[in-house]
Structure formats: C-alpha cells, structure tokens
Design an enzyme around this catalytic site. Structure first.
Site, mmCIF file in Angstrom:
data_model
loop_
_atom_site.group_PDB
_atom_site.id
_atom_site.type_symbol
_atom_site.label_atom_id
_atom_site.label_comp_id
_atom_site.label_asym_id
_atom_site.label_seq_id
_atom_site.Cartn_x
_atom_site.Cartn_y
_atom_site.Cartn_z
ATOM 1 N N GLY A 46 0.834 -1.194 0.000
ATOM 2 C CA GLY A 46 0.000 0.000 0.000
ATOM 3 C C GLY A 46 0.866 1.240 0.000
ATOM 4 O O GLY A 46 2.049 1.178 0.368
ATOM 5 N N GLN A 51 3.203 9.841 1.420
ATOM 6 C CA GLN A 51 4.502 9.155 1.527
ATOM 7 C C GLN A 51 5.457 9.507 0.401
ATOM 8 O O GLN A 51 6.648 9.208 0.481
ATOM 9 C CB GLN A 51 4.300 7.629 1.594
ATOM 10 N N CYS A 95 5.880 -0.168 7.519
ATOM 11 C CA CYS A 95 5.535 1.044 6.784
ATOM 12 C C CYS A 95 6.745 1.484 5.972
ATOM 13 O O CYS A 95 7.857 1.525 6.495
ATOM 14 C CB CYS A 95 5.129 2.149 7.759
ATOM 15 N N LEU A 96 6.511 1.822 4.711
ATOM 16 C CA LEU A 96 7.625 2.252 3.851
ATOM 17 C C LEU A 96 8.261 3.545 4.358
ATOM 18 O O LEU A 96 9.397 3.844 3.999
ATOM 19 C CB LEU A 96 7.139 2.419 2.407
ATOM 20 N N HIS A 137 -4.552 1.363 7.668
ATOM 21 C CA HIS A 137 -3.179 1.896 7.757
ATOM 22 C C HIS A 137 -3.018 3.107 6.820
ATOM 23 O O HIS A 137 -2.448 4.132 7.195
ATOM 24 C CB HIS A 137 -2.197 0.765 7.413
ATOM 25 N N GLU A 138 -3.562 2.970 5.591
ATOM 26 C CA GLU A 138 -3.406 4.055 4.605
ATOM 27 C C GLU A 138 -4.286 5.261 4.947
ATOM 28 O O GLU A 138 -3.853 6.410 4.781
ATOM 29 C CB GLU A 138 -3.742 3.552 3.195
ATOM 30 N N HIS A 141 -2.595 7.378 7.353
ATOM 31 C CA HIS A 141 -1.618 8.282 6.716
ATOM 32 C C HIS A 141 -2.288 9.575 6.245
ATOM 33 O O HIS A 141 -1.717 10.666 6.375
ATOM 34 C CB HIS A 141 -0.973 7.604 5.495
HETATM 35 O O1 GNR Z 1 3.981 -2.610 2.610
HETATM 36 C C1 GNR Z 1 3.279 -2.476 3.621
HETATM 37 N N1 GNR Z 1 2.935 -3.582 4.338
HETATM 38 C C2 GNR Z 1 1.982 -3.557 5.351
HETATM 39 C C3 GNR Z 1 1.899 -4.679 6.173
HETATM 40 C C4 GNR Z 1 0.956 -4.734 7.190
HETATM 41 C C5 GNR Z 1 0.101 -3.672 7.386
HETATM 42 C C6 GNR Z 1 0.194 -2.542 6.576
HETATM 43 C C7 GNR Z 1 1.116 -2.483 5.570
HETATM 44 S S1 GNR Z 1 1.182 -1.087 4.546
HETATM 45 C C8 GNR Z 1 2.890 -1.130 4.077
HETATM 46 C C9 GNR Z 1 3.196 -0.039 3.055
HETATM 47 C C10 GNR Z 1 2.953 1.325 3.662
HETATM 48 O O2 GNR Z 1 3.729 1.890 4.374
HETATM 49 N N2 GNR Z 1 1.814 1.901 3.385
HETATM 50 O O3 GNR Z 1 1.529 3.112 3.913
HETATM 51 NI NI NI Z 2 2.610 3.182 5.791
#
Ligand code: GNR
Ligand code: NI
Length: 179
Positions: A46, A51, A95-96, A137-138, A141
């Site tokens: 995601g 980001q 998270c990236l 999660h997104e 953000h």
């Molecule tokens: O790549 C991602 N893996 C992930 C694993 C578990 C829960 C959420 C994520 S999102 C993350 C990429 C990211 O930072 N998205 O904002």
């Molecule tokens: Ni993230």
C-alpha cells in the site's frame, strides 16, 4: 512514470492531514501511476500520496500475495470508513516511511468504506483480512497518523529516536548512504 523518493520518519510531512481530491484529471492519473511504480518498486502492499510528499487523499493498494500472482491494483480516493467491526484482528505491520521496523497492531477486523476511483465514480465496499488492515493503515496516513501511534509509547519513542539519529547521521536505511 517515475519512482518518487519516499518520505521517511521523522519527516514532519507525515504528520500533516491530506486534502480531498476535487479534480479527477490527468495530473491525478500521473500521480497514481507514479504511486504504483514507487509502491511496486519498494516493494509495499500500500502507499498513501503523503509518503511521496503529496498531501492529497489518494491511496494505492495491491495485496496480491506472491510476485508471480497477477497484479490486483486498487486506487482509493477520498475514502471514508462508515462502519467498523467490534471484532479485531492483529497483524504485524510495517511502513515504507519507517523502513525495516515491524510491530503487531490490533485494528477492527472488518470495515465498510466509501471511496472514489480515478474517474471520480463513487463506491461502497466491505473489506476484511489484510485488505481491511491495509486500508486502515493508509487512511491513517491521510490523517497524519502512523502505525506506531497504535503501539506502546515506550516502543514508539524508541522507534522515533532511532530514526531521528539515523536521519542526523544521514544513514537512514534505503537512503543509499549506508557506509
Ligand atoms: O507494505 C506495507 N505492508 C503492510 C503490512 C501490514 C500492514 C500494513 C502495511 S502497509 C505497508 C506499506 C505502507 O507503508 N503503506 O503506507
Ligand atoms: Ni505506511
């Protein structure tokens, strides 16, 4: 299409709220194409526009398991969660923007949400499993929130401290400056 640099903790951009998309135009298509290229390159499942430093409510997701599986690209614009289950599930999240840091996070197991696609068409869907976790999660953000806000203050403070030191030394993972 362009792979764009990722915004990394403790960059304060990650704490800013993103604005709703109002123009479903060519610039939006370019942004989404760049987000997919950046997300697949990382690789991640995601990505929120913030980001890559763009404060718009745009998310790309692809939770397809293995590399050899067919791609399942999803574009989610202006999402709104309209229902969350009381039942929760726990995933080890990463998270990236917080490279190579992983912790378990508990969230609602299922969510119902609305969103717009790249053309501005509106949809309502029910998600569960990894997709529900990833969408939450997104959306965090887009609201300036990070998964470390869902873990203990002790762990969060340690994590932020580590990334602040790395940024000061210029040795953040993935910066290409590791010596
Ligand atoms: O790549 C991602 N893996 C992930 C694993 C578990 C829960 C959420 C994520 S999102 C993350 C990429 C990211 O930072 N998205 O904002
Ligand atoms: Ni993230």
């Amino acid at each position: 299409m362009t792979i764009r640099p990722l915004v990394i903790l403790p960059d304060k951009t990650l704490r800013l709220p993103s604005e709703p998309v109002t123009k479903f135009d060519g610039a939006l298509k370019t942004l989404v194409a760049d987000m997919f290229e950046t997300m697949y390159d990382a690789p991640g499942i995601g990505l929120a526009a913030v980001q890559i430093g763009v404060l718009q409510r745009v998310i790309t997701i692809d939770t397809a398991k293995k590399e050899e599986d067919p791609k399942e690209p999803l574009v989610i614009i202006n999402p709104e969660i309209i229902w969350s289950s009381h039942e929760t599930s726990t995933y080890e999240e990463g998270c990236l923007s917080i490279p190579e840091y992983y912790e378990e996070v508990e969230r609602p197991k299922s969510i119902r949400f609305t969103y717009q696609d790249i053309k501005g068409e509106k949809y309502e869907v029910l998600a569960d499993g990894l997709l529900a976790t990833c969408v939450q999660h997104e959306i965090d953000h887009l609201n300036g929130k990070l998964f470390i806000d869902h873990i203990s203050k002790l762990k969060r403070d340690r994590c932020v401290k580590k990334f602040t030191k790395q940024a000061q030394r210029g040795t953040a993972p993935l910066s290409g400056a590791n010596a």
